[in-house]
Design an enzyme around this catalytic site. Structure first.
Site, PDB file in Angstrom:
ATOM      1  N   ILE A  54       0.859  -1.179   0.000  1.00 50.19           N
ATOM      2  CA  ILE A  54       0.000   0.000   0.000  1.00 50.19           C
ATOM      3  C   ILE A  54       0.896   1.229   0.000  1.00 50.19           C
ATOM      4  CG2 ILE A  54      -2.022  -1.064   1.063  1.00 50.19           C
ATOM      5  CD1 ILE A  54      -1.152  -0.086   3.751  1.00 50.19           C
ATOM      6  N   ASP A  55       0.347   2.352  -0.415  1.00 52.38           N
ATOM      7  CA  ASP A  55       1.143   3.564  -0.569  1.00 52.38           C
ATOM      8  C   ASP A  55       1.697   4.055   0.765  1.00 52.38           C
ATOM      9  OD1 ASP A  55       0.411   3.509  -3.242  1.00 52.38           O
ATOM     10  OD2 ASP A  55      -1.314   4.834  -2.934  1.00 52.38           O
ATOM     11  N   LYS A  56       2.735   4.857   0.672  1.00 50.62           N
ATOM     12  CA  LYS A  56       3.384   5.414   1.861  1.00 50.62           C
ATOM     13  C   LYS A  56       2.376   6.086   2.801  1.00 50.62           C
ATOM     14  CE  LYS A  56       6.463   9.184   3.235  1.00 50.62           C
ATOM     15  NZ  LYS A  56       7.279  10.328   2.763  1.00 50.62           N
TER      16      LYS A  56
END
Length: 353
Positions: free
Chosen positions: A162-164
């Site tokens: 998942i994104d930062k």
């Protein structure tokens, strides 16, 4: 032996079928006195930290060449054969340094672990992010695990990400078998993932489906875009359900049918309802509401409360790779998003008084 690309952009280009050139990562010439030996065993004896399973998977994918031609793992190496390992990305040396970073471990057994990643943490090392990542924390927590012995593999144990600045649940494989089994579930779309998001605007329907290819933006390669005509990117489907209507924003549940990079963020941008405070997709502007200075200050306060895209990977389900049991996990919406939602609730109530 590398298994994944070190940079996210290179991974996405390969997924989108754009990467056509192959790069040589290892080149070994067999001696004159080389006895006939399977190529997987040959490479195991010459490449540090390369498991037979990894080599066999690479051969199945066409990444093992002998004298310039792809071979199966059963190929018998002969004297003077030139054995190459090629990948669809250039070789980069990124050393995984174990770091004692606290982890929110939701579940763990001998095969896997589920962690609740906080917003702001990068999942794996890449260009510009060499330390402080989830993988650095895992390397510390799983010292001695064979998957984490290859310090140049930037994605050991990872089967999704998942994104930062997205928070939420991730499953980590602790064995090669688990990694393969879990990876197939994500590839075959048999895993379950639900997200909670706050988006700008009032969605017309209570439920809906967004369909449109996701690929890199043609003018800004740092972000993704939706291509409904299928001219670029890969097929992507996001289902949503409105959980709560809060005037100028909605709280929504999103179910991924596919798992493309920035899928929810790009899809909601496409339908003109970008996620709240999503800087890369325009959600950090005041897109709905009044022109009053008091309202602008209220929204800016909301941006400060939740200083990232309002997106959380809330639930995760999959089949256990060893027992076959269906496992399901749920996580609390993090504090910044809870405060954001509560602030909008209070705003709506104040308008109704």
């Amino acid at each position: 032996m590398p298994e994944f690309e070190e940079e996210e952009e290179l991974l996405e280009e390969e997924e989108e079928g754009q990467a056509s050139e192959m790069y040589e990562h290892h080149r070994i010439e067999a001696d004159n006195g080389q006895n006939l030996l399977r190529v997987d065993k040959f490479l195991m004896s010459r490449l540090p930290n390369a498991s037979r399973t990894k080599i066999q998977e690479a051969a199945d994918a066409g990444n093992i060449l002998v004298n310039g031609k792809a071979v199966k793992s059963s190929y018998k190496v002969k004297p003077k054969d030139i054995v190459s390992v090629v990948m669809a990305y250039p070789r980069r040396e990124i050393e995984i340094i174990p770091e004692n970073i606290p982890l929110n471990i939701v579940y763990e057994d001998d095969d896997l672990m589920v962690v609740n990643k906080p917003a702001g943490m990068v999942v794996h090392p890449s260009y510009g992010h060499y330390t402080g990542t989830l993988v650095n924390a895992l390397a510390w927590h799983l010292k001695g695990n064979p998957l984490f012995k290859d310090n140049n593999d930037p994605r050991p144990g990872l089967v999704h990400r998942i994104d930062k600045d997205t928070s939420g649940l991730l499953v980590i494989a602790k064995t090669e078998k688990a990694k393969t089994h879990l990876g197939l579930q994500f590839f075959n779309k048999t895993s379950d993932r639900k997200y909670v998001a706050v988006c700008w605007g009032n969605l017309e329907d209570e439920t809906g489906t967004i369909t449109g290819h996701i690929g890199r933006n043609l003018t800004n390669r740092k972000v993704m875009a939706c291509f409904p005509d299928g001219s670029h990117g890969k097929h992507a489907v996001t289902h949503y359900r409105v959980l709560e209507r809060l005037g100028y924003v909605n709280v929504v549940e999103c179910i991924l049918e596919t798992g493309r990079t920035h899928q929810i963020r790009a899809h909601f941008k496409y339908i003109k309802h970008p996620l709240f405070n999503d800087k890369e997709y325009g959600g950090n502007e005041i897109l709905k509401g009044t022109t009053f200075a008091r309202y602008k200050q209220f929204v800016n306060n909301c941006f400060e409360i939740c200083p990232r895209q309002a997106l959380h990977a809330k639930t995760l389900g999959f089949e256990h790779p060893t027992t076959g049991e269906r496992l399901s996990f749920d996580s609390e919406i993090p504090d910044d998003m809870q405060q954001l939602i509560q602030k909008w609730r209070a705003y709506i109530l104040s308008r109704e008084e």
